[in-house]
Enzyme design. Sequence first.
Site, PDB file in Angstrom:
ATOM      1  N   LYS A 156       0.819  -1.215   0.000  1.00 43.71           N
ATOM      2  CA  LYS A 156       0.000   0.000   0.000  1.00 43.71           C
ATOM      3  C   LYS A 156       0.853   1.266   0.000  1.00 43.71           C
ATOM      4  O   LYS A 156       0.362   2.342  -0.311  1.00 43.71           O
ATOM      5  CB  LYS A 156      -0.972  -0.007   1.171  1.00 43.71           C
ATOM      6  CG  LYS A 156      -2.077  -1.033   0.990  1.00 43.71           C
ATOM      7  CD  LYS A 156      -3.181  -0.899   2.030  1.00 43.71           C
ATOM      8  CE  LYS A 156      -4.323  -1.876   1.740  1.00 43.71           C
ATOM      9  NZ  LYS A 156      -3.953  -3.284   1.932  1.00 43.71           N
TER      10      LYS A 156
HETATM   11  C1  LIG Z   1      -4.556  -4.373   1.307  1.00 43.62           C
HETATM   12  C2  LIG Z   1      -3.783  -5.632   1.275  1.00 43.62           C
HETATM   13  C3  LIG Z   1      -4.095  -6.683   0.383  1.00 43.62           C
HETATM   14  C4  LIG Z   1      -5.287  -6.644  -0.537  1.00 43.62           C
HETATM   15  O1  LIG Z   1      -5.124  -5.741  -1.612  1.00 43.62           O
HETATM   16  P1  LIG Z   1      -6.391  -5.271  -2.463  1.00 43.62           P
HETATM   17  O2  LIG Z   1      -5.880  -4.299  -3.432  1.00 43.62           O
HETATM   18  O3  LIG Z   1      -7.369  -4.688  -1.476  1.00 43.62           O
HETATM   19  O4  LIG Z   1      -6.956  -6.504  -3.114  1.00 43.62           O
HETATM   20  C5  LIG Z   1      -3.275  -7.802   0.368  1.00 43.62           C
HETATM   21  N1  LIG Z   1      -2.229  -7.912   1.215  1.00 43.62           N
HETATM   22  C6  LIG Z   1      -1.915  -6.938   2.090  1.00 43.62           C
HETATM   23  C7  LIG Z   1      -0.763  -7.148   3.009  1.00 43.62           C
HETATM   24  C8  LIG Z   1      -2.659  -5.756   2.158  1.00 43.62           C
HETATM   25  O5  LIG Z   1      -2.336  -4.814   3.042  1.00 43.62           O
END
Ligand SMILES: *Cc1c(COP(=O)(O)O)cnc(C)c1O
Length: 436
Positions: free
Chosen positions: A107
């Site tokens: 993220k």
């Molecule tokens: C947010 C997140 C996901 C999921 O990603 P999306 O784009 O919401 O599908 C997977 N793994 C981690 C560690 C995350 O923080």
Amino acid sequence: MKFYSTNNPLHSVSLREAVIKGLAPGQGLFMPGQIPVLPASYFKSIHEKSFSQIAFDIARAFVEDDIPQDRLKEIVSNTISFDAPLVEIEKNIFSLELFHGPTLAFKDFGARFMSQVLGYFAAEQKKEVIILVATSGDTGSAVANGFLDVKGTRVIVLYPSGKVSEIQEKQFTTLGKNITALEVDGTFDNCQQLVKQAFSDEELNQKLFLTSANSINLARLIPQSFYYFYAWSRLPKKEHVVFSVPSGNFGNLTAGLIAEKMGLPIDHFIASTNRNDIVPNYLASSQFHPRPSVETISNAMDVGNPSNFARMIDLFQNNFSEIKRILSGYSFSDEETKAAMKSVFTQRKYVLDPHGAVGYLGLKKYISQYPETVGVFLETAHPSKFKEVVEETLSTEIQIPERLKIFLQGEKQTVPLEADYNSFKNFLKTLALPHE
Ligand SMILES: *Cc1c(COP(=O)(O)O)cnc(C)c1O
């Protein structure tokens, strides 16, 4: 480029408006007016370019001249200030490590790019832009760190007191400066409700420039395409390339599908989920049935109504057979996830976090049918972010990276808040004072 809303193709806006508003009217999601297609020649020499150069090419295809080239270059190189290495953990199975950013999760890419793009547009505003974010842990830290020190912006993080891990909490409560953490006496749902109510409060919106930083913002989506191109450019073999994406809200996977539409030669994608199997079920039945989420050990993917689903089907004009051609979906239990973590650790000495493990499992399942695959799974978080479950599963101690330790030394500063809208509103009103 113009951006339209998934629930009204005629509602089309500039990048600036799409980024500042976040959400289109009636809960629509913004989509690029057309997906730019790169010439085949681009992919012949892409391996000679740096990550940052590749990212700039992709960003520019969407941003065009809405941000001056030099500024965009700066924004991109600040976003990509860390690597995303490919690690071959088994023959033709690669882990794409997306956790080398400041908060150790993928993220960071979205949050860092978005904060700077919003900061660029905010500079033209008279009022400070106030970003409200409700978090159950990870989003808050990526957003807060992305916006730290971005001029003209203030971030208010709402989180449920006592319901996030100490590591998570420290990542957004120790920053100070333009970041304020509200420690809410309630649940994550309470936090989300408070934020929603603030956005629909007309009186408040006349006083303050409020916006959201959740995962549906277009400026978080675009940078998530960067690393698909980069990973592909670094693969030693470029035939039958398949990406497996551990998914919750499906922003990450949607960005991969966009990369493919831009011409990146990818054979297939895998939507890998935990027990929250809404999208795998959709792929098996053509029926989309959201339902309340269930708790798992890969908790950043505990989503029962994936918000980017509307974008995914929009990319394929809702043509189910087209979607099936490019995308498969599999779901896995916590037991299967732990077993994968264990076997990869014992056999390969590689530590998967629970989310990456789900991606790995999806890839393995696909390869059992298509053995010629060159597979990449996205490792979305550093294992130390899920220290307890990883250590318990592997019966070994894992190291916390230095950049995470730094947060742990910081002092927690929060403003306590009742889960009550009037208290929240009064707090927000105090922010308006110095700017009037
Ligand atoms: C947010 C997140 C996901 C999921 O990603 P999306 O784009 O919401 O599908 C997977 N793994 C981690 C560690 C995350 O923080």
